[in-house]
Design a protein around this motif. Sequence first.
Motif, mmCIF file in Angstrom:
data_model
loop_
_atom_site.group_PDB
_atom_site.id
_atom_site.type_symbol
_atom_site.label_atom_id
_atom_site.label_comp_id
_atom_site.label_asym_id
_atom_site.label_seq_id
_atom_site.Cartn_x
_atom_site.Cartn_y
_atom_site.Cartn_z
ATOM 1 N N GLY A 1 7.243 -1.117 -0.473
ATOM 2 C CA GLY A 1 7.655 -2.404 -1.028
ATOM 3 C C GLY A 1 7.320 -2.458 -2.504
ATOM 4 O O GLY A 1 7.148 -1.425 -3.140
ATOM 5 N N ALA A 2 7.200 -3.658 -3.006
ATOM 6 C CA ALA A 2 6.850 -3.837 -4.409
ATOM 7 C C ALA A 2 5.372 -3.564 -4.608
ATOM 8 O O ALA A 2 4.531 -4.092 -3.905
ATOM 9 C CB ALA A 2 7.174 -5.262 -4.833
ATOM 10 N N ALA A 3 5.056 -2.684 -5.535
ATOM 11 C CA ALA A 3 3.664 -2.385 -5.845
ATOM 12 C C ALA A 3 3.066 -3.501 -6.678
ATOM 13 O O ALA A 3 3.744 -4.109 -7.489
ATOM 14 C CB ALA A 3 3.563 -1.058 -6.594
ATOM 15 N N SER A 4 1.791 -3.766 -6.448
ATOM 16 C CA SER A 4 1.140 -4.809 -7.260
ATOM 17 C C SER A 4 0.052 -4.230 -8.109
ATOM 18 O O SER A 4 -0.334 -3.128 -8.020
ATOM 19 C CB SER A 4 0.578 -5.891 -6.352
ATOM 20 N N LEU B 1 0.829 -1.213 0.000
ATOM 21 C CA LEU B 1 0.000 0.000 0.000
ATOM 22 C C LEU B 1 0.859 1.258 0.000
ATOM 23 O O LEU B 1 0.560 2.233 -0.693
ATOM 24 C CB LEU B 1 -0.939 0.005 1.204
ATOM 25 N N LYS B 2 1.938 1.230 0.763
ATOM 26 C CA LYS B 2 2.841 2.380 0.805
ATOM 27 C C LYS B 2 3.473 2.620 -0.563
ATOM 28 O O LYS B 2 3.616 3.759 -0.998
ATOM 29 C CB LYS B 2 3.924 2.140 1.870
ATOM 30 N N ALA B 3 3.815 1.551 -1.271
ATOM 31 C CA ALA B 3 4.390 1.693 -2.607
ATOM 32 C C ALA B 3 3.383 2.304 -3.581
ATOM 33 O O ALA B 3 3.757 3.057 -4.475
ATOM 34 C CB ALA B 3 4.866 0.343 -3.123
ATOM 35 N N ARG B 4 2.118 2.008 -3.376
ATOM 36 C CA ARG B 4 1.092 2.537 -4.268
ATOM 37 C C ARG B 4 0.792 4.004 -3.975
ATOM 38 O O ARG B 4 0.663 4.819 -4.879
ATOM 39 C CB ARG B 4 -0.191 1.721 -4.128
ATOM 40 N N TYR B 5 0.667 4.366 -2.702
ATOM 41 C CA TYR B 5 0.211 5.704 -2.331
ATOM 42 C C TYR B 5 1.322 6.668 -1.918
ATOM 43 O O TYR B 5 1.106 7.871 -1.887
ATOM 44 C CB TYR B 5 -0.834 5.606 -1.214
ATOM 45 N N ASP B 6 2.494 6.138 -1.561
ATOM 46 C CA ASP B 6 3.618 6.993 -1.168
ATOM 47 C C ASP B 6 4.936 6.370 -1.640
ATOM 48 O O ASP B 6 5.800 6.031 -0.838
ATOM 49 C CB ASP B 6 3.620 7.182 0.356
ATOM 50 N N PRO B 7 5.094 6.200 -2.964
ATOM 51 C CA PRO B 7 6.292 5.512 -3.465
ATOM 52 C C PRO B 7 7.600 6.250 -3.169
ATOM 53 O O PRO B 7 8.649 5.623 -3.073
ATOM 54 C CB PRO B 7 6.049 5.414 -4.973
ATOM 55 N N ALA B 8 7.542 7.560 -2.986
ATOM 56 C CA ALA B 8 8.755 8.327 -2.670
ATOM 57 C C ALA B 8 9.056 8.334 -1.177
ATOM 58 O O ALA B 8 10.036 8.927 -0.748
ATOM 59 C CB ALA B 8 8.616 9.758 -3.179
ATOM 60 N N ASN C 1 8.615 9.351 11.980
ATOM 61 C CA ASN C 1 7.945 8.575 13.015
ATOM 62 C C ASN C 1 8.115 7.089 12.737
ATOM 63 O O ASN C 1 9.219 6.657 12.534
ATOM 64 C CB ASN C 1 6.481 8.987 13.166
ATOM 65 N N PHE C 2 7.064 6.308 12.696
ATOM 66 C CA PHE C 2 7.163 4.851 12.541
ATOM 67 C C PHE C 2 7.071 4.501 11.059
ATOM 68 O O PHE C 2 6.028 4.163 10.541
ATOM 69 C CB PHE C 2 6.077 4.149 13.351
ATOM 70 N N ASN C 3 8.205 4.550 10.403
ATOM 71 C CA ASN C 3 8.258 4.386 8.957
ATOM 72 C C ASN C 3 8.059 2.941 8.544
ATOM 73 O O ASN C 3 8.648 2.028 9.107
ATOM 74 C CB ASN C 3 9.592 4.886 8.427
ATOM 75 N N ILE C 4 7.219 2.777 7.527
ATOM 76 C CA ILE C 4 7.097 1.503 6.818
ATOM 77 C C ILE C 4 7.589 1.794 5.403
ATOM 78 O O ILE C 4 6.946 2.525 4.665
ATOM 79 C CB ILE C 4 5.642 1.013 6.816
ATOM 80 N N PRO C 5 8.757 1.253 5.036
ATOM 81 C CA PRO C 5 9.293 1.564 3.719
ATOM 82 C C PRO C 5 8.427 0.966 2.619
ATOM 83 O O PRO C 5 7.830 -0.084 2.807
ATOM 84 C CB PRO C 5 10.682 0.928 3.724
#
Length: 53
Positions: free
Chosen positions: A50-53, A31-38, A44-48
């Motif tokens: 990943g691979a977008a699907s 989800l992060k790759a889709r909505y916040d790829p940069a 704070n509590f970062n979730i890097p």
Amino acid sequence: MNLNFAGVEDTAPDTVRTAYTPSDFARLRTLKARYDPANMFKINFNIPPGAAS
């Protein structure tokens, strides 16, 4: 780990990962790759991203 009670020393991605099951963390990274790829929202509590699907 409960992120509600985590401190600033617990913000590393490897530490944040322990708050989630492996499948939930992978889903959040997708989800992060889709909505916040940069990774703009990384403070704070970062979730890097990943691979977008």
